[in-house]
Design a protein around this motif. Sequence first.
Motif, PDB file in Angstrom:
ATOM      1  N   GLU A  65      12.409   5.037  -8.088  1.00 15.38           N
ATOM      2  CA  GLU A  65      12.852   4.650  -6.744  1.00 15.38           C
ATOM      3  C   GLU A  65      11.699   4.055  -5.947  1.00 15.38           C
ATOM      4  O   GLU A  65      11.878   3.076  -5.214  1.00 15.38           O
ATOM      5  CB  GLU A  65      13.427   5.865  -6.013  1.00 15.38           C
ATOM      6  CG  GLU A  65      14.719   6.392  -6.596  1.00 15.38           C
ATOM      7  CD  GLU A  65      15.229   7.640  -5.893  1.00 15.38           C
ATOM      8  OE1 GLU A  65      16.392   7.995  -6.116  1.00 15.38           O
ATOM      9  OE2 GLU A  65      14.455   8.246  -5.110  1.00 15.38           O
ATOM     10  N   LEU A  66      10.525   4.641  -6.086  1.00 18.24           N
ATOM     11  CA  LEU A  66       9.363   4.160  -5.346  1.00 18.24           C
ATOM     12  C   LEU A  66       9.003   2.736  -5.760  1.00 18.24           C
ATOM     13  O   LEU A  66       8.755   1.857  -4.918  1.00 18.24           O
ATOM     14  CB  LEU A  66       8.189   5.114  -5.581  1.00 18.24           C
ATOM     15  CG  LEU A  66       6.977   5.042  -4.658  1.00 18.24           C
ATOM     16  CD1 LEU A  66       7.365   5.122  -3.200  1.00 18.24           C
ATOM     17  CD2 LEU A  66       5.995   6.153  -5.011  1.00 18.24           C
ATOM     18  N   GLN A  67       8.994   2.479  -7.048  1.00 18.78           N
ATOM     19  CA  GLN A  67       8.710   1.142  -7.545  1.00 18.78           C
ATOM     20  C   GLN A  67       9.749   0.137  -7.054  1.00 18.78           C
ATOM     21  O   GLN A  67       9.418  -0.970  -6.610  1.00 18.78           O
ATOM     22  CB  GLN A  67       8.691   1.143  -9.077  1.00 18.78           C
ATOM     23  CG  GLN A  67       8.518  -0.227  -9.712  1.00 18.78           C
ATOM     24  CD  GLN A  67       7.117  -0.756  -9.573  1.00 18.78           C
ATOM     25  OE1 GLN A  67       6.153  -0.146 -10.036  1.00 18.78           O
ATOM     26  NE2 GLN A  67       6.962  -1.917  -8.921  1.00 18.78           N
TER      27      GLN A  67
ATOM     28  N   TRP B 123      -1.226   5.244  -7.402  1.00 18.86           N
ATOM     29  CA  TRP B 123      -0.267   6.243  -6.920  1.00 18.86           C
ATOM     30  C   TRP B 123       0.997   6.222  -7.770  1.00 18.86           C
ATOM     31  O   TRP B 123       1.516   7.286  -8.160  1.00 18.86           O
ATOM     32  CB  TRP B 123       0.078   6.007  -5.455  1.00 18.86           C
ATOM     33  CG  TRP B 123      -0.819   6.692  -4.479  1.00 18.86           C
ATOM     34  CD1 TRP B 123      -1.587   6.135  -3.504  1.00 18.86           C
ATOM     35  CD2 TRP B 123      -1.058   8.115  -4.388  1.00 18.86           C
ATOM     36  NE1 TRP B 123      -2.292   7.095  -2.814  1.00 18.86           N
ATOM     37  CE2 TRP B 123      -1.975   8.324  -3.336  1.00 18.86           C
ATOM     38  CE3 TRP B 123      -0.583   9.211  -5.095  1.00 18.86           C
ATOM     39  CZ2 TRP B 123      -2.427   9.594  -2.965  1.00 18.86           C
ATOM     40  CZ3 TRP B 123      -1.029  10.497  -4.737  1.00 18.86           C
ATOM     41  CH2 TRP B 123      -1.944  10.661  -3.687  1.00 18.86           C
ATOM     42  N   LEU B 124       1.521   5.047  -8.068  1.00 19.69           N
ATOM     43  CA  LEU B 124       2.715   4.979  -8.913  1.00 19.69           C
ATOM     44  C   LEU B 124       2.475   5.671 -10.250  1.00 19.69           C
ATOM     45  O   LEU B 124       3.337   6.408 -10.754  1.00 19.69           O
ATOM     46  CB  LEU B 124       3.112   3.520  -9.148  1.00 19.69           C
ATOM     47  CG  LEU B 124       3.789   2.782  -7.987  1.00 19.69           C
ATOM     48  CD1 LEU B 124       3.988   1.318  -8.353  1.00 19.69           C
ATOM     49  CD2 LEU B 124       5.140   3.428  -7.640  1.00 19.69           C
TER      50      LEU B 124
ATOM     51  N   ILE C  88       0.845  -1.198   0.000  1.00 19.56           N
ATOM     52  CA  ILE C  88       0.000   0.000   0.000  1.00 19.56           C
ATOM     53  C   ILE C  88       0.876   1.241   0.000  1.00 19.56           C
ATOM     54  O   ILE C  88       1.782   1.374   0.826  1.00 19.56           O
ATOM     55  CB  ILE C  88      -0.922   0.010   1.234  1.00 19.56           C
ATOM     56  CG1 ILE C  88      -1.957  -1.112   1.132  1.00 19.56           C
ATOM     57  CG2 ILE C  88      -1.616   1.366   1.392  1.00 19.56           C
ATOM     58  CD1 ILE C  88      -2.780  -1.305   2.389  1.00 19.56           C
ATOM     59  N   ILE C  89       0.625   2.126  -0.954  1.00 20.81           N
ATOM     60  CA  ILE C  89       1.183   3.481  -0.926  1.00 20.81           C
ATOM     61  C   ILE C  89       0.097   4.395  -0.372  1.00 20.81           C
ATOM     62  O   ILE C  89      -1.029   4.404  -0.857  1.00 20.81           O
ATOM     63  CB  ILE C  89       1.617   3.955  -2.317  1.00 20.81           C
ATOM     64  CG1 ILE C  89       2.759   3.094  -2.840  1.00 20.81           C
ATOM     65  CG2 ILE C  89       2.050   5.428  -2.269  1.00 20.81           C
ATOM     66  CD1 ILE C  89       3.195   3.458  -4.250  1.00 20.81           C
ATOM     67  N   ASP C  90       0.450   5.158   0.633  1.00 22.50           N
ATOM     68  CA  ASP C  90      -0.515   5.993   1.342  1.00 22.50           C
ATOM     69  C   ASP C  90      -0.318   7.458   0.964  1.00 22.50           C
ATOM     70  O   ASP C  90       0.806   7.968   0.978  1.00 22.50           O
ATOM     71  CB  ASP C  90      -0.321   5.792   2.848  1.00 22.50           C
ATOM     72  CG  ASP C  90      -1.304   6.586   3.666  1.00 22.50           C
ATOM     73  OD1 ASP C  90      -2.501   6.567   3.330  1.00 22.50           O
ATOM     74  OD2 ASP C  90      -0.888   7.239   4.635  1.00 22.50           O
TER      75      ASP C  90
ATOM     76  N   ARG D 296      -4.661  -1.692  -7.911  1.00 19.61           N
ATOM     77  CA  ARG D 296      -4.725  -0.307  -8.402  1.00 19.61           C
ATOM     78  C   ARG D 296      -4.954   0.663  -7.248  1.00 19.61           C
ATOM     79  O   ARG D 296      -4.251   1.662  -7.107  1.00 19.61           O
ATOM     80  CB  ARG D 296      -5.846  -0.164  -9.436  1.00 19.61           C
ATOM     81  CG  ARG D 296      -5.522  -0.671 -10.824  1.00 19.61           C
ATOM     82  CD  ARG D 296      -6.616  -0.261 -11.803  1.00 19.61           C
ATOM     83  NE  ARG D 296      -6.292  -0.628 -13.161  1.00 19.61           N
ATOM     84  CZ  ARG D 296      -5.475   0.063 -13.961  1.00 19.61           C
ATOM     85  NH1 ARG D 296      -4.900   1.154 -13.494  1.00 19.61           N
ATOM     86  NH2 ARG D 296      -5.245  -0.326 -15.189  1.00 19.61           N
ATOM     87  N   VAL D 297      -5.945   0.373  -6.442  1.00 15.99           N
ATOM     88  CA  VAL D 297      -6.290   1.267  -5.332  1.00 15.99           C
ATOM     89  C   VAL D 297      -5.174   1.292  -4.297  1.00 15.99           C
ATOM     90  O   VAL D 297      -4.854   2.345  -3.732  1.00 15.99           O
ATOM     91  CB  VAL D 297      -7.628   0.835  -4.697  1.00 15.99           C
ATOM     92  CG1 VAL D 297      -7.920   1.637  -3.428  1.00 15.99           C
ATOM     93  CG2 VAL D 297      -8.767   0.999  -5.704  1.00 15.99           C
ATOM     94  N   ALA D 298      -4.553   0.146  -4.050  1.00 14.75           N
ATOM     95  CA  ALA D 298      -3.554   0.035  -2.994  1.00 14.75           C
ATOM     96  C   ALA D 298      -2.259   0.754  -3.343  1.00 14.75           C
ATOM     97  O   ALA D 298      -1.668   1.420  -2.483  1.00 14.75           O
ATOM     98  CB  ALA D 298      -3.277  -1.435  -2.683  1.00 14.75           C
TER      99      ALA D 298
END
Length: 346
Positions: A111-113, A336-337, A9-11, A330-332
């Motif tokens: 970097e996030l991925q 965001w990515l 999860i990206i918040d 997708r939602v999680a």
Amino acid sequence: MPDSPLVPIIDGHNDVLLRMMQPGQDDPVAGFLEGEGRGHIDLPRAKAGGLAGGLFAIFVPSPHHRPDADGNFVAPEQASALNQTLAMARKFFELEARSQGQIKVCRNSIELQACIEQSIFAPVLHIEGAEGIGEDLDALHVLHQAGLRSLGPVWSRPNIFAHGVPFRVPHSPDIGPGLTDAGRALVRICNHLKILIDLSHMNEQGFWDTARLSDAPLVATHSNAHALSPHSRNLTDRQLDAIGESKGLVGINYGVLFLRDDGVRNLDTPLQIVVDHIRYIADRIGIERVALGSDFDGTTVPNELKDAAGLPRLIELMRQNGFDQISIERVAYRNWLDVLARTWGN
């Protein structure tokens, strides 16, 4: 707790840094890293719940902590706000420095991925309320070089850039005037620097001013559907449509004040209401346009969720409500990515 593998999860929003500045803590960085049991997020609870990272807000409280009779807060002075902004930024970067590789501050979507794939916690520096930034915008450029990648021009109070929407329920977000000349300049520079502009605390006029001016996707990192919860902080259907047309994103806020139709601070609020807001926005503007924006450590969340370790309950509830694995992912985190890659250009 469900036995399914954790979904990362990206918040879209938390206020951990503000919590870390509260008095009475010997070493709040160690507390976060080792697990302290305070608030909603620390590293062990994030790992337990699948929380992979997200936007860490720097928020400078109002000098008077309570609103006036009209629900309005006073903004801090710029010099004081900048000092507090830098103090919280120091804590933010110290989390990475002392984590022994468990945390990496992310400045681009690549970097996030990579952090998600390697199970490295991935915070992104965000500012909620730009009171620390002067009209000359010098501090913005310096903070961007340090790692600032997301900024909300206002919290729910006026400043030199715009007018944040006061907390009122039931009420529309149409309260007060829009962007100032300084606010328009801020939007243009954020577009130039590829800093995400967060519309979550913007009033409706400021929202439309930004929509007309910005060339980036419209994003509200932690807001909900006004049709389900008529709080001034939530987004009308027309605003949702504009976010959808811009290929932007809405991060669903877990705060009970912004979930319920009565605006009551009730911790026994069912977690199902979070899913109801996800469903409403997905049905209106597409599953690609809705994500999660908890407001952890900045609001009151349902007891059924409790903290970051409880996030698998929300994911399982989405499954029970008919969301398939692709939609859940997708939602999680995937939405965001996607929106961050398009906003940041990488």
